[in-house]
Write a protein that holds these residues in place. Structure first.
Motif, short mmCIF file in Angstrom:
data_model
loop_
_atom_site.label_atom_id
_atom_site.label_comp_id
_atom_site.label_asym_id
_atom_site.label_seq_id
_atom_site.Cartn_x
_atom_site.Cartn_y
_atom_site.Cartn_z
N ARG A 279 0.85 -1.18 0.00
CA ARG A 279 0.00 0.00 0.00
C ARG A 279 0.89 1.24 0.00
NH1 ARG A 279 -2.23 3.29 3.98
NH2 ARG A 279 -1.14 2.09 5.58
N PRO A 280 0.62 2.19 -0.91
CA PRO A 280 1.45 3.41 -0.94
C PRO A 280 1.42 4.12 0.41
CG PRO A 280 0.01 3.29 -2.87
CD PRO A 280 -0.44 2.21 -1.95
N ARG A 281 2.59 4.43 0.94
CA ARG A 281 2.69 5.10 2.22
C ARG A 281 3.46 6.40 2.06
NH1 ARG A 281 5.38 3.57 5.94
NH2 ARG A 281 4.05 3.94 7.73
N GLN A 282 2.91 7.44 2.64
CA GLN A 282 3.58 8.73 2.65
C GLN A 282 4.33 8.86 3.97
OE1 GLN A 282 3.59 10.93 0.04
NE2 GLN A 282 5.10 12.14 1.17
N ARG A 283 5.65 8.89 3.92
CA ARG A 283 6.42 8.98 5.15
C ARG A 283 6.22 10.36 5.79
NH1 ARG A 283 9.81 5.19 6.36
NH2 ARG A 283 10.12 4.62 4.18
N ARG A 284 5.97 10.37 7.06
CA ARG A 284 5.69 11.61 7.76
C ARG A 284 6.98 12.37 8.08
NH1 ARG A 284 3.29 7.27 9.85
NH2 ARG A 284 1.05 7.04 9.58
N GLU A 285 6.91 13.69 8.03
CA GLU A 285 8.05 14.52 8.35
C GLU A 285 8.21 14.59 9.87
OE1 GLU A 285 10.29 15.91 6.39
OE2 GLU A 285 9.33 15.08 4.59
N VAL A 286 9.44 14.58 10.32
CA VAL A 286 9.74 14.64 11.75
C VAL A 286 10.06 16.08 12.13
CG1 VAL A 286 11.36 13.92 13.55
CG2 VAL A 286 10.54 12.26 11.86
N ASP A 287 9.36 16.59 13.14
CA ASP A 287 9.60 17.94 13.65
C ASP A 287 10.56 17.85 14.83
OD1 ASP A 287 9.59 20.49 14.61
OD2 ASP A 287 7.42 20.64 14.93
N PRO A 288 11.79 18.34 14.70
CA PRO A 288 12.77 18.22 15.80
C PRO A 288 12.35 18.94 17.07
CG PRO A 288 13.58 19.68 14.06
CD PRO A 288 12.35 19.02 13.52
N ASP A 289 11.46 19.94 16.94
CA ASP A 289 11.00 20.66 18.13
C ASP A 289 9.83 19.95 18.81
OD1 ASP A 289 12.86 22.71 17.73
OD2 ASP A 289 11.52 23.74 16.32
N HIS A 290 9.28 18.96 18.14
CA HIS A 290 8.14 18.21 18.68
C HIS A 290 8.62 16.81 19.05
CE1 HIS A 290 3.94 17.58 19.47
NE2 HIS A 290 3.84 16.57 18.62
N ALA A 291 9.44 16.75 20.10
CA ALA A 291 10.07 15.49 20.48
C ALA A 291 10.32 15.46 21.98
CB ALA A 291 11.38 15.29 19.73
N VAL A 292 10.42 14.24 22.51
CA VAL A 292 10.81 14.02 23.91
C VAL A 292 12.30 13.70 23.91
CG1 VAL A 292 10.48 12.60 25.96
CG2 VAL A 292 8.52 13.17 24.53
N THR A 293 13.07 14.48 24.68
CA THR A 293 14.52 14.30 24.71
C THR A 293 14.95 13.71 26.04
OG1 THR A 293 14.83 16.17 23.21
CG2 THR A 293 16.75 15.41 24.44
N LEU A 294 15.70 12.63 26.00
CA LEU A 294 16.29 12.02 27.18
C LEU A 294 17.77 12.34 27.23
CD1 LEU A 294 14.67 8.45 27.21
CD2 LEU A 294 14.40 10.19 28.97
N ARG A 295 18.24 12.71 28.40
CA ARG A 295 19.66 12.99 28.57
C ARG A 295 20.19 12.23 29.79
NH1 ARG A 295 17.49 18.13 27.50
NH2 ARG A 295 18.13 18.98 25.47
N ARG A 296 21.46 11.83 29.70
CA ARG A 296 22.15 11.14 30.79
C ARG A 296 21.41 9.87 31.23
NH1 ARG A 296 26.17 14.03 32.70
NH2 ARG A 296 26.26 12.81 34.62
N ALA A 297 20.86 9.16 30.27
CA ALA A 297 20.21 7.88 30.57
C ALA A 297 21.29 6.83 30.78
CB ALA A 297 19.29 7.48 29.43
N ASN A 298 21.28 6.20 31.95
CA ASN A 298 22.34 5.23 32.27
C ASN A 298 21.82 3.96 32.92
OD1 ASN A 298 21.67 6.17 34.79
ND2 ASN A 298 23.52 7.45 35.01
N LEU A 299 20.56 3.62 32.67
CA LEU A 299 20.00 2.39 33.24
C LEU A 299 20.66 1.17 32.60
CD1 LEU A 299 17.81 1.09 35.09
CD2 LEU A 299 16.29 1.14 33.09
N ASN A 300 21.03 0.21 33.43
CA ASN A 300 21.68 -1.03 32.96
C ASN A 300 22.92 -0.70 32.13
OD1 ASN A 300 19.74 -2.55 34.29
ND2 ASN A 300 18.36 -2.56 32.53
N ASN A 301 22.92 -1.03 30.84
CA ASN A 301 24.14 -0.81 30.05
C ASN A 301 24.13 0.50 29.26
OD1 ASN A 301 22.19 -1.60 28.19
ND2 ASN A 301 23.68 -2.63 26.86
#
Length: 532
Positions: free
Chosen positions: A185-207
């Motif tokens: 089925r033809p799919r139109q890939r959606r554009e990603v908005d860099p300002d509309h995102a969840v950012t994780l920093r300093r994640a150090n769980l397990n490895n």
């Protein structure tokens, strides 16, 4: 304390398979046959240990620690550990049967597994796989394809022969996917908005190694990487609890969330985080897919509207097997009774009063289109869609089961009998059937587990529907077709265990193809550019 090269047995058992293989191999290479007791131990014992550790690495378990309890292993990990033992046994003339051994494996690890299976075959053994992975099927010597559908629509032999014969069979859905004949089925890939995102920093769980990564919202995002690279630690272990705490207004330290920094656009309108995992749907033996998804509530209303039900004064409560007055009094609506055996396990037998149908005789006399409520409970979801075609609300709820690849499932079977993948898709179906709410972030860990390529295509359409409705979807996934269909890919690695936990690449699937150090990118090159 007994030590060997300054390491105790406890120290060695704390190592991962990969680390132990490297250390013991180093001992073996540096040893000299000088006649000492130490050299005798090394020459007699270490080659066997190094060989066994090598087999564990080959089947993709290099990230497991040696002291890991077998009860904590997934089904796929336990199965592959047994396969490693078989490789080291040196037996011939043995028949090995494996049920979807590639579950939870990255494409690169799957190839290592296939190499091990070919070694078993070449040693004089027979290997039988129950498998959906197209890459594995293409390397099989012989394929037995059953179908043409699932559940009651299956159970017949469609084609049996080498992969070329299966691909040439026009009636085989598997063959069509192997040959690339399925029209996408033809799919139109959606554009990603860099300002509309969840950012994780300093994640150090397990490895995870102080990871910083942005997870875009409003798109289908795939988190990829080899087994043990830190995908679940990042998403289910860090992102989900942190974001859930933020949305609920609770402090992260109060709910025991892992230490990491979270930055997200508060104007995103995000309403909730929905973790659709593979845990059991509940401990109640009464629970069924029909009751869990609330489909049964709508079906009970249908029976309450029949002429006979109205004449007898029955309302929808009469058609519940969980409460009086309609359920069988002998078994309390369970359909079976438990006979206690004093010195043996309890025996479960069908109820003699209702013959396993859960309801009393008066309730069973009420029928819709010639079927009683007990007979409806024995229908598959696909059959029920056709049966209740005149009730749009019932059909819409049942269709969510079909769309998630569960059309074969009997709607009245106990949820305790479902596999982890089936339980996860029942949860997803329940979410799809709910009334529209605010934008949600759906998180799924390997939702393609146990799915045929044809069902994966349907599942991608379900994810598209969720995103088009204003939601966000994050999947932890190994399946090439689903990753290729994603709008954005976050690839972790480069290895598993201590060798993982780093951000290898991010971007669209086509952008990852150009990343030479990304194992996922190399796999995507074959999917997106099969001719090349």
């Amino acid at each position: 304390q007994v030590t060997f090269h300054d390491d105790s047995i406890v120290d060695i058992c704390r190592l991962s398979v990969e680390e132990a293989h490297t250390r013991l191999s180093g001992w073996l290479e540096s040893s000299e046959d000088d006649g000492t007791p130490e050299s005798a131990v090394i020459r007699k014992v270490l080659p066997h240990l190094v060989s066994r550790l090598g087999f564990l690495e080959r089947v993709g378990l290099n990230y497991l620690t040696l002291d890991r309890s077998t009860r904590t292993l997934s089904g796929g990990e336990f199965q592959r550990s047994r396969l490693a033992g078989a490789l080291g046994s040196g037996l011939i003339g043995v028949g090995y049967v494996l049920d979807e051994p590639t579950i939870g494996l990255h494409a690169t690890d799957s190839q290592k597994l296939v190499s091990c299976l070919e070694d078993l075959r070449d040693q004089g053994n027979s290997v039988l796989l129950v498998e959906h992975d197209l890459a594995v099927l293409r390397q099989a010597d012989w394929i037995v394809d059953l179908g043409p559908g699932g559940g009651r629509r299956g159970g017949r032999l469609v084609v049996s022969g080498p992969p070329e014969d299966v691909m040439a069979c026009s009636e085989s859905v598997t063959g069509a996917h192997l040959a690339g004949r399925m029209a996408e089925r033809p799919r139109q890939r959606r554009e990603v908005d860099p300002d509309h995102a969840v950012t994780l920093r300093r994640a150090n769980l397990n490895n995870l190694k102080d990871l910083e990564v942005a997870v875009p919202l409003g798109v289908l995002c795939a988190v990829t990487g080899v087994s043990g690279s830190g995908k679940t630690s990042l998403v289910s272990g860090t992102l989900v609890p942190l974001l859930s705490a933020e949305l609920s207004g609770r402090k992260c330290e109060d709910v025991g969330t892992p230490a990491a920094e979270l930055d997200w656009p508060e104007d995103s309108g995000l309403d909730r985080v929905v973790l659709v995992d593979q845990s059991s749907l509940g401990r109640s033996p009464r629970s069924t897919p029909a009751t869990y998804t609330k489909i049964w509530d709508e079906i009970r209303k249908v029976f309450a509207q029949t002429r006979m039900a109205r004449a007898k004064g029955f309302d929808s409560r009469r058609f519940s097997f969980n409460t009086d007055p309609g359920r069988c009094e002998e078994c309390s609506g369970r359909g079976h009774v438990t006979v206690e055996m004093q010195f043996l396990p309890d025996l479960v037998v069908p109820c003699r009063a209702c013959e396993g149908r859960r309801f009393d005789a008066e309730t069973l006399r009420v029928k819709y289109r010639g079927k009683s409520v007990a007979e409806v409970l024995e229908m598959s979801a696909a059959d029920a869609v056709e049966f209740f075609e005149n009730f749009p609300r019932v059909v819409s709820l049942l269709q969510t089961l079909v769309d998630t690849g569960l059309g074969y499932m009997v709607i009245g079977q106990p949820t305790a009998t479902l596999s982890g993948g089936e339980a996860q898709r029942v949860r997803l179906s329940t979410e799809l059937g709910r009334r529209r709410r605010g934008p949600s972030l759906f998180v799924l860990d390997e939702p393609t587990t146990g799915l045929h390529a044809d069902d994966v295509s349907r599942l991608i359409e379900v994810f598209d529907r969720l995103v088009d409705a204003g939601n966000s979807v994050v999947v932890i996934e190994h399946h090439p077709e689903l990753i290729a269909a994603a709008d954005w890919v976050i690839d972790l690695g480069p290895g598993g265990g201590a060798g993982g936990g780093r951000l290898v690449a991010t971007g669209t699937p086509h952008q990852l193809v150009d990343q030479a150090d990304s194992a996922t990118g190399q796999m995507l090159r074959e999917v997106l550019n099969p001719a090349g």
